[in-house]
Motif scaffolding. Structure first.
Motif, mmCIF file in Angstrom:
data_model
loop_
_atom_site.group_PDB
_atom_site.id
_atom_site.type_symbol
_atom_site.label_atom_id
_atom_site.label_comp_id
_atom_site.label_asym_id
_atom_site.label_seq_id
_atom_site.Cartn_x
_atom_site.Cartn_y
_atom_site.Cartn_z
ATOM 1 N N SER A 7 0.550 4.663 -6.721
ATOM 2 C CA SER A 7 0.318 5.892 -6.046
ATOM 3 C C SER A 7 1.820 6.365 -5.705
ATOM 4 C CB SER A 7 -0.446 5.742 -4.675
ATOM 5 O OG SER A 7 -0.453 6.815 -3.976
ATOM 6 N N VAL A 8 2.017 7.579 -6.228
ATOM 7 C CA VAL A 8 3.516 8.203 -6.303
ATOM 8 C C VAL A 8 3.365 9.353 -5.059
ATOM 9 C CG1 VAL A 8 5.350 9.363 -7.262
ATOM 10 C CG2 VAL A 8 4.073 7.229 -8.609
ATOM 11 N N ASN B 35 2.487 7.018 5.444
ATOM 12 C CA ASN B 35 2.971 8.470 5.635
ATOM 13 C C ASN B 35 1.483 8.847 6.306
ATOM 14 O OD1 ASN B 35 1.097 10.067 3.566
ATOM 15 N ND2 ASN B 35 2.387 8.975 2.063
ATOM 16 N N PRO B 36 1.863 10.298 7.197
ATOM 17 C CA PRO B 36 0.817 10.745 7.784
ATOM 18 C C PRO B 36 -0.523 11.109 7.131
ATOM 19 C CG PRO B 36 2.697 11.814 8.355
ATOM 20 C CD PRO B 36 3.268 10.922 7.101
ATOM 21 N N LYS B 37 -0.289 11.486 5.776
ATOM 22 C CA LYS B 37 -1.467 11.637 4.929
ATOM 23 C C LYS B 37 -2.344 10.638 4.524
ATOM 24 C CE LYS B 37 0.753 15.623 3.060
ATOM 25 N NZ LYS B 37 1.246 16.342 2.058
ATOM 26 N N MET B 38 -1.945 9.437 4.896
ATOM 27 C CA MET B 38 -2.792 8.189 4.260
ATOM 28 C C MET B 38 -3.867 7.814 5.521
ATOM 29 S SD MET B 38 0.030 5.398 3.330
ATOM 30 C CE MET B 38 0.858 5.480 1.550
ATOM 31 N N ASN C 179 -3.574 1.522 6.940
ATOM 32 C CA ASN C 179 -2.457 1.418 7.744
ATOM 33 C C ASN C 179 -2.011 -0.109 7.550
ATOM 34 O OD1 ASN C 179 -2.058 4.047 8.450
ATOM 35 N ND2 ASN C 179 -3.061 3.746 10.562
ATOM 36 N N HIS C 180 -0.617 -0.230 7.562
ATOM 37 C CA HIS C 180 0.088 -1.575 7.633
ATOM 38 C C HIS C 180 1.437 -1.161 8.466
ATOM 39 C CE1 HIS C 180 3.064 0.400 4.854
ATOM 40 N NE2 HIS C 180 2.123 0.625 3.895
ATOM 41 N N CYS D 141 2.000 -1.644 0.339
ATOM 42 C CA CYS D 141 1.058 -1.081 -0.380
ATOM 43 C C CYS D 141 1.251 -0.771 -1.621
ATOM 44 C CB CYS D 141 0.478 0.104 0.367
ATOM 45 S SG CYS D 141 1.691 1.482 0.515
ATOM 46 N N GLY D 142 2.598 -0.747 -1.917
ATOM 47 C CA GLY D 142 3.093 -0.355 -3.446
ATOM 48 C C GLY D 142 3.220 1.138 -3.631
ATOM 49 N N THR D 143 3.126 2.022 -2.712
ATOM 50 C CA THR D 143 3.337 3.413 -3.052
ATOM 51 C C THR D 143 4.825 3.546 -3.387
ATOM 52 O OG1 THR D 143 1.486 4.016 -1.351
ATOM 53 C CG2 THR D 143 3.013 5.615 -1.824
#
Length: 68
Positions: free
Chosen positions: A6-7, A25-28, A33-34, A52-54
């Motif tokens: 995810s980018v 981030n707020p859009k997740m 959540n982590h 999460c690798g984002t």
């Protein structure tokens, strides 16, 4: 094996302090959540969340104030 990352492209106004953005981030979604971490986006190519690798990177054309 395919692992699509995810980018998230961020604007200069979203960057905090020394060139970092928070993850999650707020859009997740809440279920994803982590623990909150701050990802450095000042390097070319941005930075990657260790949980999460984002991948977070500065959107093309955006300039960080104080960056050389």
């Amino acid at each position: 094996m395919s692992n699509k990352e995810s980018v998230v492209e961020v604007l200069a106004k979203d960057v905090q302090g020394p060139g970092v953005v928070p993850c999650p981030n707020p859009k997740m979604a809440l279920w994803s959540n982590h623990p909150r971490v701050f990802v450095d986006v000042t390097h070319e190519g941005g930075g990657k969340c260790p949980y999460c690798g984002t991948v977070y990177r500065l959107k093309a054309g955006e300039v960080l104030h104080g960056a050389h």
